[in-house]
Design a protein around this motif. Structure first.
Motif, short mmCIF file in Angstrom:
data_model
loop_
_atom_site.label_atom_id
_atom_site.label_comp_id
_atom_site.label_asym_id
_atom_site.label_seq_id
_atom_site.Cartn_x
_atom_site.Cartn_y
_atom_site.Cartn_z
N GLN A 18 -6.25 4.34 10.59
CA GLN A 18 -5.02 4.92 11.01
C GLN A 18 -4.18 4.66 9.69
O GLN A 18 -4.15 3.66 8.87
N PRO A 19 -2.90 5.18 9.91
CA PRO A 19 -1.78 4.78 8.89
C PRO A 19 -1.20 3.35 9.14
O PRO A 19 -1.08 3.00 10.45
N TYR A 20 -0.74 2.62 8.28
CA TYR A 20 -0.24 1.38 8.53
C TYR A 20 1.00 1.06 7.72
O TYR A 20 1.09 1.69 6.43
N GLN A 21 2.14 0.72 8.25
CA GLN A 21 3.22 0.70 7.24
C GLN A 21 3.35 -0.54 6.60
O GLN A 21 3.37 -1.65 7.01
N CYS A 22 3.67 -0.46 5.23
CA CYS A 22 3.82 -1.42 4.51
C CYS A 22 5.27 -1.58 3.90
O CYS A 22 6.04 -1.05 4.46
N LYS A 23 5.75 -2.52 2.96
CA LYS A 23 7.23 -2.69 2.65
C LYS A 23 7.75 -1.42 2.09
O LYS A 23 8.91 -1.19 2.30
N GLY B 54 6.25 1.96 2.06
CA GLY B 54 5.85 3.49 2.40
C GLY B 54 4.50 3.00 3.53
O GLY B 54 4.17 1.93 4.12
N TYR B 55 3.48 4.28 3.39
CA TYR B 55 2.59 4.03 4.29
C TYR B 55 1.14 4.05 3.73
O TYR B 55 1.24 4.80 2.38
N ILE B 56 0.08 3.43 4.22
CA ILE B 56 -1.03 3.45 3.64
C ILE B 56 -2.14 3.77 4.72
O ILE B 56 -1.73 3.43 6.10
N TYR B 57 -3.21 4.70 4.47
CA TYR B 57 -3.92 5.06 5.48
C TYR B 57 -5.39 3.91 5.27
O TYR B 57 -5.94 4.05 4.18
N ILE B 58 -5.78 3.31 6.32
CA ILE B 58 -6.84 2.59 6.29
C ILE B 58 -8.05 3.18 7.04
O ILE B 58 -7.88 3.78 8.04
N PHE B 59 -9.26 2.95 6.54
CA PHE B 59 -10.60 3.49 7.22
C PHE B 59 -11.49 2.32 7.28
O PHE B 59 -12.41 2.22 6.50
N PHE B 60 -11.32 1.32 8.16
CA PHE B 60 -12.03 0.15 8.35
C PHE B 60 -13.43 0.58 8.97
O PHE B 60 -13.65 0.50 10.30
N CYS C 264 -0.37 -5.19 6.19
CA CYS C 264 0.40 -4.54 5.53
C CYS C 264 1.88 -4.63 5.64
O CYS C 264 2.37 -4.33 4.34
N ALA C 265 2.39 -5.14 6.49
CA ALA C 265 3.87 -5.27 6.54
C ALA C 265 4.38 -6.25 5.50
O ALA C 265 5.55 -6.31 5.22
N GLY C 266 3.47 -7.12 5.15
CA GLY C 266 3.84 -8.10 3.95
C GLY C 266 3.63 -7.64 2.58
O GLY C 266 3.78 -8.69 1.88
N ARG C 267 3.03 -6.48 2.51
CA ARG C 267 2.65 -6.05 1.13
C ARG C 267 3.44 -4.77 0.81
O ARG C 267 3.64 -3.67 1.51
N THR C 268 3.61 -4.28 -0.54
CA THR C 268 3.74 -3.04 -1.00
C THR C 268 2.55 -2.20 -0.71
O THR C 268 1.26 -2.80 -0.60
N VAL C 269 2.68 -0.86 -0.61
CA VAL C 269 1.66 0.02 -0.53
C VAL C 269 0.63 -0.27 -1.84
O VAL C 269 -0.80 -0.29 -1.54
N MET C 270 1.02 -0.31 -2.95
CA MET C 270 -0.01 -0.48 -4.15
C MET C 270 -0.64 -2.07 -4.04
O MET C 270 -1.91 -1.91 -4.25
N GLU C 271 0.03 -2.72 -3.68
CA GLU C 271 -0.59 -4.31 -3.37
C GLU C 271 -1.72 -4.10 -2.37
O GLU C 271 -2.85 -4.58 -2.46
N ALA C 272 -1.53 -3.56 -1.21
CA ALA C 272 -2.42 -3.47 -0.22
C ALA C 272 -3.66 -2.70 -0.55
O ALA C 272 -4.86 -3.07 -0.08
N GLU C 273 -3.03 -1.34 -1.19
CA GLU C 273 -4.38 -0.69 -1.43
C GLU C 273 -5.41 -1.21 -2.55
O GLU C 273 -6.38 -1.11 -2.27
N LYS C 274 -4.74 -2.04 -3.57
CA LYS C 274 -5.69 -2.46 -4.34
C LYS C 274 -6.43 -3.54 -3.75
O LYS C 274 -7.61 -3.76 -3.97
N GLU C 275 -5.94 -4.44 -3.13
CA GLU C 275 -6.75 -5.72 -2.56
C GLU C 275 -7.45 -5.18 -1.60
O GLU C 275 -8.80 -5.81 -1.43
N LEU C 276 -7.22 -4.44 -0.67
CA LEU C 276 -8.12 -3.89 0.40
C LEU C 276 -9.34 -3.05 -0.20
O LEU C 276 -10.47 -3.28 0.20
N ASN C 277 -9.04 -2.44 -1.01
CA ASN C 277 -10.47 -1.71 -1.75
C ASN C 277 -11.19 -2.60 -2.56
O ASN C 277 -12.56 -2.54 -2.74
#
Length: 407
Positions: free
Chosen positions: A240-245, A247-253, A300-313
């Protein structure tokens, strides 16, 4: 423009397509062929202009009528019908979108078209199909109507008692167009081998039914109903979508590898009772699912979208920033692939939009012509059919032809 002036490119450079209809579903099936080299003649009505010519934006007209020739022809007049049949005589594919039986009423059923051209592929695109309950066959349809009737809309929107919602941007029209386009080309290949044409019945609601994964079968076969889940996956946690600092990121776990590499990033342990090794997914609504969703929300709440996207992938968790058009325009991957391009617009200036997709290595598509003005190619097309200038002038005087070079 005459056919001899059309550049030769793409895998469909020897295919001639006649397109007749309004709006999206039928015409876009032909538009995709035009982008890959087909000679597409878009026949318009002298009574009702193409809806794209009368909307408040020229974006659709510029994108979906490019690379085509156009002719404004009254096919209800006997002379207009004669011209139409001459066009059909050497065409490969004819695509129309209208209610069931419309062409029978015009005196142009499949059998008449095949008398003129036995190899012709005839593709009927409609809301409810060419056969079935007469009440529905007589009804019109738009994108949202197809989504409603197909059950597709019932799967979108907020969970009950929330309201079902249509998917935007004419999804039903485009899905029907893509189904019609591939079916037309499949039938064309067979017609070249057998010498016998085909009639294709493409119903918008059935095209939408086909892209609902196993949802219809799950209910029909196992009485298992998947319900609306809003922006989250109806079954799986962490999807689902999650809110970052910012904007929003979509995660598929999803997948065993994702759980193995991604859970430690969230302070969770893979191979425990909550997240056993054999689990491919974590189910929504379970204690484990609630825990996973909570940790992803906090992460996600503790990171920017780009930070979360890079680290998650980097940790095997498939995710993406939810981009807007401005972000897409400046995104390095979009730039590297040349996703957006520009071409001549009908208003005489360059327009920008998506480049041709999919991409062919050996015979790529190309954009070679702006969307034509209303009736712009009447004379050239008729001259190719053997009509003299005096006769063409007479056809204008009888309102069998029409032209407006301002739009």
């Amino acid at each position: 423009m005459k056919s001899s002036e059309i550049p030769k490119f793409g895998p469909l450079s020897d295919v001639k397509v006649i397109s007749f209809g309004l709006s999206v579903a039928g015409p876009y099936a032909a538009a995709m062929m035009a982008d890959f080299g087909a000679d597409v003649i878009f026949i318009e009505s002298p009574i009702v202009k193409d809806q794209f010519r009368t909307t408040d934006t020229l974006g659709l007209l510029n994108k979906e009528r490019r690379n085509q020739r156009t002719m404004v022809l009254n096919i209800t007049d006997p002379e207009g019908k004669e011209i139409f049949l001459k066009l059909i005589k050497d065409a490969d594919i004819f695509i129309e979108n209208g209610k069931a039986g419309a062409w029978n009423k015009r005196g142009l059923p499949d059998e008449v078209l095949w008398q003129t051209n036995p190899k012709l592929v005839i593709t009927h695109v409609s809301g409810f199909g060419q056969t079935g309950d007469p009440e529905y066959l007589s009804r019109g349809s738009y994108d949202s109507i197809g989504q409603a009737f197909s059950g597709f809309m019932n799967m979108n929107g907020e969970p009950a008692p929330g309201v079902p919602a249509p998917a935007p941007a004419y999804m039903g029209d485009y899905v029907a167009a893509m189904q019609a386009s591939w079916a037309s080309l499949a039938a064309y290949i067979n017609a070249q081998k057998t010498g016998k044409g085909e009639s294709i019945d493409c119903a918008q609601f059935e095209a939408l039914l086909m892209i609902q994964a196993a949802y219809p079968s799950d209910w029909m076969s196992y009485n298992f109903e998947r319900k609306r889940a809003g922006s989250s996956n109806p079954s799986y946690a962490g999807c689902q979508p999650y809110q970052c600092k910012d904007g929003y990121i979509y995660i598929f776990f999803l997948s065993t590898l994702t759980h193995k590499k991604g859970l430690p990033l969230l302070g969770l342990e893979f191979g425990t009772a909550e997240f056993p090794v054999e689990n491919y997914v974590t189910m929504k609504g379970t204690p484990s699912g609630d825990l996973l969703n909570q940790r992803l929300t906090e992460y996600c709440a503790g990171r920017t979208v780009m930070e979360a996207e890079k680290e998650l992938n980097d940790h095997g968790v498939v995710s993406s920033a939810i981009l807007n058009y401005e972000q897409m325009k400046e995104h390095p991957h979009y730039k590297a692939r040349g996703v957006f391009t520009e071409w001549d617009g009908i208003e005489g200036k360059k327009v920008k939009g998506p480049a041709i997709s999919p991409r062919l290595k050996n015979n790529p598509g190309q954009i070679w012509r702006a969307a034509p003005n209303y009736g712009m190619d009447n004379e050239d097309i008729l001259e190719e059919l053997g009509y003299a200038p005096e006769k063409i002038k007479e056809l204008y005087e009888k309102n069998i032809l029409k032209q407006d070079l301002t739009c």
